[in-house]
Design a protein around this motif. Structure first.
Motif, mmCIF file in Angstrom:
data_model
loop_
_atom_site.group_PDB
_atom_site.id
_atom_site.type_symbol
_atom_site.label_atom_id
_atom_site.label_comp_id
_atom_site.label_asym_id
_atom_site.label_seq_id
_atom_site.Cartn_x
_atom_site.Cartn_y
_atom_site.Cartn_z
ATOM 1 N N ASP A 158 -39.420 -17.906 2.729
ATOM 2 C CA ASP A 158 -40.736 -18.826 3.060
ATOM 3 C C ASP A 158 -40.853 -18.753 4.740
ATOM 4 O O ASP A 158 -40.272 -19.529 5.520
ATOM 5 C CB ASP A 158 -40.577 -20.193 2.718
ATOM 6 C CG ASP A 158 -41.914 -21.152 3.094
ATOM 7 O OD1 ASP A 158 -42.769 -20.584 3.554
ATOM 8 O OD2 ASP A 158 -41.792 -22.341 2.712
ATOM 9 N N GLY A 160 -43.627 -19.022 6.627
ATOM 10 C CA GLY A 160 -44.992 -19.628 7.051
ATOM 11 C C GLY A 160 -44.861 -20.170 8.280
ATOM 12 O O GLY A 160 -45.623 -20.162 9.236
ATOM 13 N N THR A 177 -39.207 -12.565 -3.077
ATOM 14 C CA THR A 177 -40.470 -13.412 -2.785
ATOM 15 C C THR A 177 -40.809 -13.840 -1.712
ATOM 16 O O THR A 177 -39.925 -14.354 -0.959
ATOM 17 C CB THR A 177 -40.348 -14.651 -3.948
ATOM 18 O OG1 THR A 177 -39.914 -14.379 -5.128
ATOM 19 C CG2 THR A 177 -41.379 -15.677 -4.126
ATOM 20 N N SER A 179 -43.318 -15.319 1.424
ATOM 21 C CA SER A 179 -44.704 -16.013 2.041
ATOM 22 C C SER A 179 -44.913 -15.418 3.387
ATOM 23 O O SER A 179 -44.031 -15.711 4.298
ATOM 24 C CB SER A 179 -44.469 -17.454 1.857
ATOM 25 O OG SER A 179 -45.658 -17.984 2.287
ATOM 26 N N CYS A 180 -45.946 -15.027 3.803
ATOM 27 C CA CYS A 180 -46.116 -14.408 5.112
ATOM 28 C C CYS A 180 -46.208 -15.540 6.147
ATOM 29 O O CYS A 180 -46.442 -16.650 5.866
ATOM 30 C CB CYS A 180 -47.535 -13.693 5.302
ATOM 31 S SG CYS A 180 -47.525 -12.340 4.125
ATOM 32 N N HIS A 200 -46.935 -13.571 -0.880
ATOM 33 C CA HIS A 200 -47.958 -14.528 -0.866
ATOM 34 C C HIS A 200 -48.531 -14.314 0.505
ATOM 35 O O HIS A 200 -47.885 -14.543 1.541
ATOM 36 C CB HIS A 200 -47.332 -15.904 -1.115
ATOM 37 C CG HIS A 200 -46.595 -16.011 -2.331
ATOM 38 N ND1 HIS A 200 -47.300 -16.363 -3.380
ATOM 39 C CD2 HIS A 200 -45.440 -16.180 -2.521
ATOM 40 C CE1 HIS A 200 -46.560 -16.752 -4.648
ATOM 41 N NE2 HIS A 200 -45.350 -16.405 -4.064
ATOM 42 N N PRO A 202 -51.366 -16.430 2.791
ATOM 43 C CA PRO A 202 -51.952 -17.719 2.692
ATOM 44 C C PRO A 202 -53.435 -17.762 3.392
ATOM 45 O O PRO A 202 -53.691 -16.618 3.989
ATOM 46 C CB PRO A 202 -51.151 -18.516 3.603
ATOM 47 C CG PRO A 202 -49.750 -18.133 3.623
ATOM 48 C CD PRO A 202 -49.885 -16.424 3.353
#
Length: 260
Positions: A158, A160, A177, A179-180, A200, A202
């Motif tokens: 994650d 972010g 997995t 999230s950018c 992912h 956002p």
């Protein structure tokens, strides 16, 4: 799940006994001692299965993973991880520390600071395999480079709230997995031989994605903002001039790519 002293000893016995029997049985089968090898392999797998049953659905060594906090005055950082069989999740922590880690149960993190650059290393050993869920939460005010490797463990990042320059994440069989990051410009390289990559993007992030796929791989684009920009290339419409830009290269031999 906290274990009592007796539970720990039982889990340790099932883990090491099952692992030893499974490896020994496989070697005996290779040497064509089929009867003894098959029995040893079956007993080992049964022990590991009972370990997983007692461990709530996952293999447990019976040893507890340990917390570690890294502190220092740094402006840049580098995380190097080779989790082998363990899962690893990476996220953010408060700016009053460089990193907060849960690692083990075997081995220990290595951390040092050279010229205001932090180096954090998490490495498993194939001779003392960790089967646990590791965590590494990094300070959001440090510019990080990340290099992560895995054999079977899943890697969940994650990103972010992190500041990142280069991120290189590779797995043999696990699921990635990602999230950018939502701040600045970052380059991500994601690779799995036989596994799944879930990316992912956002709404506040603009991204460019380049794919290198084997013929046994599949692609699903679930993000309507990611538009085709040529052969195996996708881009959000407002990439140029955006405050948060991510360039991503994804390599998959056999498995799924999901752009979410």
């Amino acid at each position: 799940m906290l274990l009592s002293g007796l539970q720990k000893r039982v889990m340790q016995f099932l883990w090491w006994g099952g692992l030893g029997l499974a490896i020994g049985g496989a070697l005996l089968l290779i040497l064509r001692y089929h009867l003894i090898g098959g029995a040893a392999l079956g007993a080992g797998l049964a022990g590991l299965g009972l370990n997983a049953l007692l461990g709530g659905g996952e293999l447990r060594t019976g040893y507890e993973i340990r917390p570690f906090t890294a502190r220092g005055m740094v402006v840049r950082g580098r995380l190097e991880s080779n989790s082998l069989l363990s899962d690893l999740s990476v996220g953010s922590c408060g700016v009053d520390r460089v990193a907060m880690v849960r690692f083990g149960p075997f081995g220990k993190p290595r951390f040092n600071v050279v010229d205001n650059v932090a180096h954090l290393r998490l490495r498993g050993s194939p001779l003392r395999p960790n089967v646990a869920s590791w965590e590494a939460n990094l300070a959001g005010n440090v510019l990080w480079d990340v290099e992560a490797r895995s054999w079977l463990g899943d890697l969940t990042f994650d990103l972010g709230d992190l500041r990142l320059d280069k991120v290189d994440i590779r797995s043999a069989l696990g699921t990635l997995t990602i999230s950018c990051p939502a701040h600045g410009y970052a380059r991500l390289h994601l690779k799995t031989r036989i596994g799944q990559v879930i990316l992912h993007v956002p709404p506040e992030v603009e991204a460019r994605v380049r794919l290198k796929r084997g013929w046994l791989s599949t692609l699903r684009v679930k993000n309507e903002r990611l538009l085709s920009a040529g052969k195996r290339r996708f881009s959000t419409p407002n990439f140029e001039g955006a405050a948060a830009q991510v360039e991503v290269t994804i390599e998959v031999g056999a498995g799924d790519v999901i752009l979410d």
